[in-house]
Design a protein around this motif. Structure first.
Motif, PDB file in Angstrom:
ATOM      1  N   HIS A 180       0.729  -1.327  -0.012  1.00 49.37           N
ATOM      2  CA  HIS A 180       0.035   0.005  -0.131  1.00 49.37           C
ATOM      3  C   HIS A 180       0.862   1.428   0.135  1.00 49.37           C
ATOM      4  CE1 HIS A 180      -0.177  -1.812   4.217  1.00 49.37           C
ATOM      5  NE2 HIS A 180       0.158  -0.567   4.518  1.00 49.37           N
ATOM      6  N   PHE A 181       0.241   2.410  -0.233  1.00 46.78           N
ATOM      7  CA  PHE A 181       0.665   3.702  -0.340  1.00 46.78           C
ATOM      8  C   PHE A 181       0.029   4.674   0.788  1.00 46.78           C
ATOM      9  CE2 PHE A 181       0.691   2.127  -4.633  1.00 46.78           C
ATOM     10  CZ  PHE A 181       1.798   2.543  -5.011  1.00 46.78           C
ATOM     11  N   ALA A 182       0.815   5.400   1.528  1.00 42.95           N
ATOM     12  CA  ALA A 182       0.468   6.339   2.528  1.00 42.95           C
ATOM     13  C   ALA A 182       1.411   7.551   2.452  1.00 42.95           C
ATOM     14  CB  ALA A 182       0.624   5.545   3.796  1.00 42.95           C
ATOM     15  N   ARG A 183       1.049   8.465   3.415  1.00 45.66           N
ATOM     16  CA  ARG A 183       2.089   9.596   3.296  1.00 45.66           C
ATOM     17  C   ARG A 183       2.745   9.750   4.877  1.00 45.66           C
ATOM     18  NH1 ARG A 183      -2.423  11.900   0.978  1.00 45.66           N
ATOM     19  NH2 ARG A 183      -2.963  12.749   2.960  1.00 45.66           N
ATOM     20  N   ALA A 184       2.758   8.428   5.732  1.00 45.93           N
ATOM     21  CA  ALA A 184       3.341   8.369   7.071  1.00 45.93           C
ATOM     22  C   ALA A 184       3.635   7.220   7.189  1.00 45.93           C
ATOM     23  CB  ALA A 184       2.540   9.212   8.001  1.00 45.93           C
ATOM     24  N   ILE A 185       4.617   6.732   7.831  1.00 48.94           N
ATOM     25  CA  ILE A 185       5.285   5.390   8.353  1.00 48.94           C
ATOM     26  C   ILE A 185       3.946   4.985   9.094  1.00 48.94           C
ATOM     27  CG2 ILE A 185       6.794   3.911   9.446  1.00 48.94           C
ATOM     28  CD1 ILE A 185       7.542   4.612   6.657  1.00 48.94           C
ATOM     29  N   ASP A 186       3.420   5.678  10.175  1.00 45.90           N
ATOM     30  CA  ASP A 186       2.259   5.358  10.887  1.00 45.90           C
ATOM     31  C   ASP A 186       1.002   4.751  10.146  1.00 45.90           C
ATOM     32  OD1 ASP A 186       3.550   6.180  13.308  1.00 45.90           O
ATOM     33  OD2 ASP A 186       2.543   8.075  13.784  1.00 45.90           O
ATOM     34  N   ASP A 187       0.702   5.452   9.005  1.00 40.99           N
ATOM     35  CA  ASP A 187      -0.311   5.052   8.356  1.00 40.99           C
ATOM     36  C   ASP A 187      -0.047   3.534   7.585  1.00 40.99           C
ATOM     37  OD1 ASP A 187      -1.328   7.333   9.061  1.00 40.99           O
ATOM     38  OD2 ASP A 187      -1.600   7.991   7.120  1.00 40.99           O
ATOM     39  N   VAL A 188       1.254   3.530   7.091  1.00 39.98           N
ATOM     40  CA  VAL A 188       1.567   2.395   6.582  1.00 39.98           C
ATOM     41  C   VAL A 188       1.319   1.253   7.718  1.00 39.98           C
ATOM     42  CG1 VAL A 188       3.642   0.677   5.713  1.00 39.98           C
ATOM     43  CG2 VAL A 188       3.344   3.170   5.142  1.00 39.98           C
ATOM     44  N   ALA A 189       1.886   1.590   8.864  1.00 35.74           N
ATOM     45  CA  ALA A 189       1.752   0.470   9.799  1.00 35.74           C
ATOM     46  C   ALA A 189       0.024   0.322  10.220  1.00 35.74           C
ATOM     47  CB  ALA A 189       2.277   0.988  11.177  1.00 35.74           C
ATOM     48  N   LEU A 190      -0.591   1.205  10.447  1.00 33.47           N
ATOM     49  CA  LEU A 190      -2.190   1.381  10.608  1.00 33.47           C
ATOM     50  C   LEU A 190      -2.886   0.334   9.665  1.00 33.47           C
ATOM     51  CD1 LEU A 190      -4.089   2.694  12.454  1.00 33.47           C
ATOM     52  CD2 LEU A 190      -4.606   4.210  10.740  1.00 33.47           C
ATOM     53  N   LEU A 191      -2.528   0.479   8.400  1.00 33.88           N
ATOM     54  CA  LEU A 191      -3.310  -0.461   7.671  1.00 33.88           C
ATOM     55  C   LEU A 191      -2.503  -1.821   7.582  1.00 33.88           C
ATOM     56  CD1 LEU A 191      -5.404  -0.838   5.383  1.00 33.88           C
ATOM     57  CD2 LEU A 191      -3.782  -0.201   3.644  1.00 33.88           C
ATOM     58  N   GLY A 192      -1.437  -1.948   7.927  1.00 29.56           N
ATOM     59  CA  GLY A 192      -0.646  -3.219   8.241  1.00 29.56           C
ATOM     60  C   GLY A 192      -1.279  -4.018   9.255  1.00 29.56           C
ATOM     61  N   GLN A 193      -1.714  -3.023  10.436  1.00 29.09           N
ATOM     62  CA  GLN A 193      -2.464  -3.869  11.680  1.00 29.09           C
ATOM     63  C   GLN A 193      -3.636  -4.206  11.321  1.00 29.09           C
ATOM     64  OE1 GLN A 193      -2.613  -0.117  14.156  1.00 29.09           O
ATOM     65  NE2 GLN A 193      -0.324   0.041  13.809  1.00 29.09           N
ATOM     66  N   VAL A 194      -4.530  -3.713  10.392  1.00 26.23           N
ATOM     67  CA  VAL A 194      -5.815  -4.418  10.052  1.00 26.23           C
ATOM     68  C   VAL A 194      -5.621  -5.388   9.045  1.00 26.23           C
ATOM     69  CG1 VAL A 194      -7.768  -3.760   8.495  1.00 26.23           C
ATOM     70  CG2 VAL A 194      -6.933  -2.006  10.154  1.00 26.23           C
ATOM     71  N   LEU A 195      -4.578  -5.401   8.514  1.00 28.99           N
ATOM     72  CA  LEU A 195      -4.602  -6.613   7.303  1.00 28.99           C
ATOM     73  C   LEU A 195      -3.760  -8.164   8.195  1.00 28.99           C
ATOM     74  CD1 LEU A 195      -2.900  -4.967   4.302  1.00 28.99           C
ATOM     75  CD2 LEU A 195      -5.446  -5.753   4.911  1.00 28.99           C
ATOM     76  N   THR A 196      -3.109  -7.715   9.435  1.00 33.92           N
ATOM     77  CA  THR A 196      -2.241  -8.821  10.177  1.00 33.92           C
ATOM     78  C   THR A 196      -3.034  -9.200  11.427  1.00 33.92           C
ATOM     79  OG1 THR A 196      -1.193  -7.269  11.527  1.00 33.92           O
ATOM     80  CG2 THR A 196      -0.104  -8.244   9.519  1.00 33.92           C
ATOM     81  N   GLY A 197      -3.961  -8.320  11.600  1.00 35.18           N
ATOM     82  CA  GLY A 197      -4.782  -8.596  13.084  1.00 35.18           C
ATOM     83  C   GLY A 197      -3.928  -8.192  14.224  1.00 35.18           C
ATOM     84  N   ASP A 198      -2.577  -7.717  14.113  1.00 32.85           N
ATOM     85  CA  ASP A 198      -1.846  -7.418  15.105  1.00 32.85           C
ATOM     86  C   ASP A 198      -1.727  -5.882  15.530  1.00 32.85           C
ATOM     87  OD1 ASP A 198       0.384  -6.593  16.929  1.00 32.85           O
ATOM     88  OD2 ASP A 198       1.650  -7.912  15.625  1.00 32.85           O
ATOM     89  N   GLY A 251      -7.992 -15.293  15.756  1.00 34.89           N
ATOM     90  CA  GLY A 251      -7.055 -15.274  17.010  1.00 34.89           C
ATOM     91  C   GLY A 251      -6.001 -15.769  16.879  1.00 34.89           C
ATOM     92  N   VAL A 252      -5.332 -16.254  15.871  1.00 34.55           N
ATOM     93  CA  VAL A 252      -3.921 -16.817  15.852  1.00 34.55           C
ATOM     94  C   VAL A 252      -2.876 -15.462  15.849  1.00 34.55           C
ATOM     95  CG1 VAL A 252      -2.104 -17.799  14.545  1.00 34.55           C
ATOM     96  CG2 VAL A 252      -4.338 -18.759  14.617  1.00 34.55           C
ATOM     97  N   PRO A 253      -1.979 -15.299  16.641  1.00 34.68           N
ATOM     98  CA  PRO A 253      -1.095 -14.179  16.898  1.00 34.68           C
ATOM     99  C   PRO A 253      -0.143 -14.124  15.625  1.00 34.68           C
ATOM    100  CG  PRO A 253      -1.249 -15.351  18.849  1.00 34.68           C
ATOM    101  CD  PRO A 253      -2.064 -16.297  18.120  1.00 34.68           C
ATOM    102  N   ARG A 254      -0.148 -12.883  15.177  1.00 34.34           N
ATOM    103  CA  ARG A 254       0.805 -12.787  13.790  1.00 34.34           C
ATOM    104  C   ARG A 254       2.246 -13.482  14.390  1.00 34.34           C
ATOM    105  NH1 ARG A 254       4.784  -9.273  12.190  1.00 34.34           N
ATOM    106  NH2 ARG A 254       4.797  -8.341  14.175  1.00 34.34           N
ATOM    107  N   ALA A 255       2.840 -13.160  15.547  1.00 36.19           N
ATOM    108  CA  ALA A 255       4.085 -13.771  15.860  1.00 36.19           C
ATOM    109  C   ALA A 255       3.897 -15.514  15.653  1.00 36.19           C
ATOM    110  CB  ALA A 255       4.509 -13.460  17.226  1.00 36.19           C
ATOM    111  N   ARG A 256       2.884 -16.027  16.224  1.00 40.51           N
ATOM    112  CA  ARG A 256       2.751 -17.396  15.845  1.00 40.51           C
ATOM    113  C   ARG A 256       2.807 -17.873  14.466  1.00 40.51           C
ATOM    114  NH1 ARG A 256      -1.390 -21.202  18.400  1.00 40.51           N
ATOM    115  NH2 ARG A 256      -0.579 -23.186  17.381  1.00 40.51           N
ATOM    116  N   TYR A 257       2.097 -17.046  13.788  1.00 37.12           N
ATOM    117  CA  TYR A 257       2.086 -17.369  12.180  1.00 37.12           C
ATOM    118  C   TYR A 257       3.515 -17.219  11.611  1.00 37.12           C
ATOM    119  CZ  TYR A 257       0.901 -16.348   7.297  1.00 37.12           C
ATOM    120  OH  TYR A 257       0.975 -16.265   5.854  1.00 37.12           O
ATOM    121  N   LEU A 258       4.416 -16.140  11.950  1.00 37.84           N
ATOM    122  CA  LEU A 258       5.727 -16.035  11.627  1.00 37.84           C
ATOM    123  C   LEU A 258       6.433 -17.244  11.913  1.00 37.84           C
ATOM    124  CD1 LEU A 258       6.545 -12.147  11.887  1.00 37.84           C
ATOM    125  CD2 LEU A 258       5.684 -13.520   9.865  1.00 37.84           C
ATOM    126  N   GLU A 259       6.477 -17.492  13.148  1.00 41.80           N
ATOM    127  CA  GLU A 259       7.126 -18.824  13.715  1.00 41.80           C
ATOM    128  C   GLU A 259       6.618 -19.899  12.719  1.00 41.80           C
ATOM    129  OE1 GLU A 259       6.569 -17.690  18.318  1.00 41.80           O
ATOM    130  OE2 GLU A 259       6.024 -19.825  17.550  1.00 41.80           O
TER     131      GLU A 259
END
Lengths: 448, 448
Positions: free
Chosen positions: A209-227, B326-334
């Protein structure tokens, strides 16, 4: 913040204001709609944008999503990514101009669930392949966005939306980010689910993805990874930044090397710099990447090539398929095995030199004039095939004085690329945030 | 060959007869249609089968395809694989019972281009996940086919078609092959393009196929890879066959170990047998595979889980998604990193012991009664996550005498699994052909 400047908010800023009820979901969407309506006639970032539909999506979120990391944040979706409520053309208009999938891609469904407002579909080259236009560079409409995630790069770089999905198989996120100015993020291969993202070469296709801040890159990553902590926080130690020596300097314009050198000089005072000789085998990955693209794309488009009328696929894509059908299986296997060896080689370099990230060029040149635009992703394909996370951001600008062929003065973004360790996206984003605070700038596009 | 026995031809035999004009394309398709019509009311291998459409496809091939490795060969297509001319339900009838894709999956397009007659869509469990039925085992209709490629395994095992596509993310090709009797082939990860095959867990999803001869496994592989010599010929040397020692014998019924032991005894006279202690880390791959399935499947079905009505997905699939979120991202990476280490470990074993293939059980038990059928793919998931090619074939039968719960005598197939080196599918098929000539048998299903 002035209401006229709402389009300048980052996603994280906007989400926080919305959470604190300082900004309305619909209000923010309206501000971005206004920005799009003012800029889109020139920039042409959107394959599908309908203000009424965007408003309806915002109202739906306002009423139905009570919490979510992206609540009220409008996003752009590259048009190779499927959406249930908007056409998905894959950039292949003669074949799929009217196509309406029955579902949202995984990434879109997760973003909606987190409260994102799907703003529209952004322009992609046909099936994320090779060609330029119709999007133009927001910093100079006579110049290319690079491709294939051109609409998403232009939309975020031109402040239409703070976030947009893209994809990279060769250099399709990082190079458009370099040309258009936003941050581009290609994650480690496979960590974001690509269900509903059209294949090009499956062993290389990265959703990012594209963003204008690393915080936003992380934010969308949080949604996709669930972390919810993904990409947040500071590096666990003072960063160790690697620079490769031994690049063939002819591979890029002098200004690209000067930009990298300036970053290095600036970091020399605050970080540990590590020089590493670039192994020839690593640069050779660019060619192996092309072999995989050729072999795999030929099969990905077997239906369109063999069963649709000749006008269905562009000649460029037909040539790619015909060429790829001729790649011998043995050569394909060689490229896969070379890639496996390359991954081990790169992992070894990170370990041996105790480096957190390497800094490299993100593109080989400044944004090209539209008529000169070609794909030369020699600073991208090697990382794509090696499956490591990469992040591009702008570190400065270059001003070009008027010439007979370019009557106006233009200011173009130029930047660097951060290459992280495989599967260490969280740590790579932490280091990137550290680098962002010292090196990055957000360049406002020109006014017409 | 008697006209009544045309359904017993292998694809290679039929294609050769058709090429030599000893057999007509439509004639052969008609013979298989008759077989299907006789058997399908009990076996229920087909999600979509329409005799008129199959005939039309045969006539189309007869008229329009003049050459091709599969000219005139009817094939079955697992219903998670998209087809332009037939419904594609993904086994998810409440959601996609009426879905008609605009394209053929890559594998279907390539097969059609080579002259295959698409006979119909075979039953899959919902999105290739966990549940049994409606297909039943052709060797005993009170027993399970195993899942998820149940329709394809039953259709080829019951001589409806000589070839059918399947897919494996856990044990979805090899285990149904073991239960239903045909040869099952899961290739090295990624070598057959999965465009148009619905994702389950993308890092594990393998497209593969069922046949009744290794020549046919190779034939379809040739079409998918474009290499006309793929899988043909004899091994380059006298095969060296590895057997693991140290299995936990409780993981399988005694008859499974006896079958493996019999294969070993038979081969002891003609091949070099190599014993290798099974590393614990290798068997542990089964759990890592489950972790990847849980994490990835949760995201693959984000749209159906979050946006469709609760009745859209089965409760089984909803549970899988909820659990996977519910699977944590860290466990997925492991799990990903464990898989990478496991691949290196297995490659090292092949090399150290100079082994061509390992022989292992293909399933842990004889075909289960339908009401007892569960998924326990402990001899499959480890190879799936290790991305190596595996082939299952039948080596004998077990006859079960009548009991109060099973009034008839039944004869069930039992067999072995061949595990090859990563990306060495060509060589694995050569060794498999050598093994086929010494060990394999084709079991004719029961008559009713």
């Amino acid at each position: 913040m002035a209401r006229d400047d709402l389009h300048k908010l980052t996603a994280s800023e906007a989400a926080a204001l919305i959470r604190r009820k300082k900004l309305g979901v619909v209000e923010y969407t309206e501000a971005l709609i206004a920005r799009i309506e003012a800029r889109e006639p020139v920039v042409r970032a959107w394959q599908h944008f309908a203000a009424e539909q965007a408003r309806a999506n915002a109202r739906w979120v306002e009423r139905n999503v009570t919490e979510g990391a992206l609540r009220g944040v409008p996003i752009g979706v590259k048009d190779i990514i499927e959406t249930k409520d908007m056409p998905t053309t894959y950039g292949a208009l003669p074949l799929y101009g009217e196509h309406r999938p029955k579902w949202d891609a995984s990434c879109v469904a997760l973003a909606r669930q987190a409260g994102a407002v799907v703003m529209g579909k952004t322009v992609t080259s046909e099936f994320a392949g090779y060609y330029t236009g119709p999007s133009v560079n927001p910093h100079d409409p006579t110049r290319s966005t690079a491709f294939s995630s051109m609409g998403s790069a232009a939309a975020v770089g031109d402040f239409h939306v703070p976030l947009a999905f893209g994809s990279q198989t060769g250099g399709s996120i990082i190079r458009p980010a370099a040309f258009c100015g936003p941050i581009g993020y290609m994650p480690s291969y496979g960590i974001f689910n690509t269900t509903g993202v059209h294949n090009l070469a499956p062993s290389l296709d990265h959703l990012g993805h594209f963003a204008r801040a690393i915080d936003d890159v992380a934010l969308l990553g949080q949604v996709l990874t669930g972390d919810g902590r993904f990409g947040m926080g500071a590096p666990g130690r003072a960063p160790r930044i690697g620079f490769f020596t031994g690049w063939d300097k002819r591979q890029a314009q002098p200004v690209i090397w000067e930009t990298l050198e300036a970053a290095r000089a600036s970091l020399g005072k605050v970080a540990r710099i590590v020089e590493v000789k670039l192994p020839k085998a690593l640069f050779a990955m660019n060619d192996h990447c092309l072999t995989l693209i050729r072999y795999e794309a030929a099969r990905t488009f077997a239906h369109e090539y063999f069963q649709e009328k000749p006008g269905g696929l562009s000649n460029t894509m037909r040539d790619l398929v015909r060429d790829g059908l001729g790649v011998p299986r043995a050569r394909y296997l060689e490229a896969i095995e070379a890639a496996q060896a390359g991954r081990a080689l790169l992992a070894g370099l990170f370990k041996e030199h105790d480096v957190d990230v390497f800094l490299t060029p993100s593109a080989e040149c400044l944004p090209q004039l539209l008529e000169e635009a070609i794909s030369r992703s020699v600073f991208n394909r090697l990382w794509t095939i090696l499956h490591v996370p990469t992040i591009a951001f702008t570190t400065g600008t270059v001003t070009l004085k008027p010439t007979p062929t370019q009557p106006k003065t233009v200011t173009l973004p130029v930047g660097i690329q951060i290459v992280g360790r495989s599967l260490r996206d969280h740590e790579t984003l932490q280091v990137s945030r550290w680098l962002e605070s010292r090196l990055a700038c957000v360049v406002e596009p020109m006014n017409w």
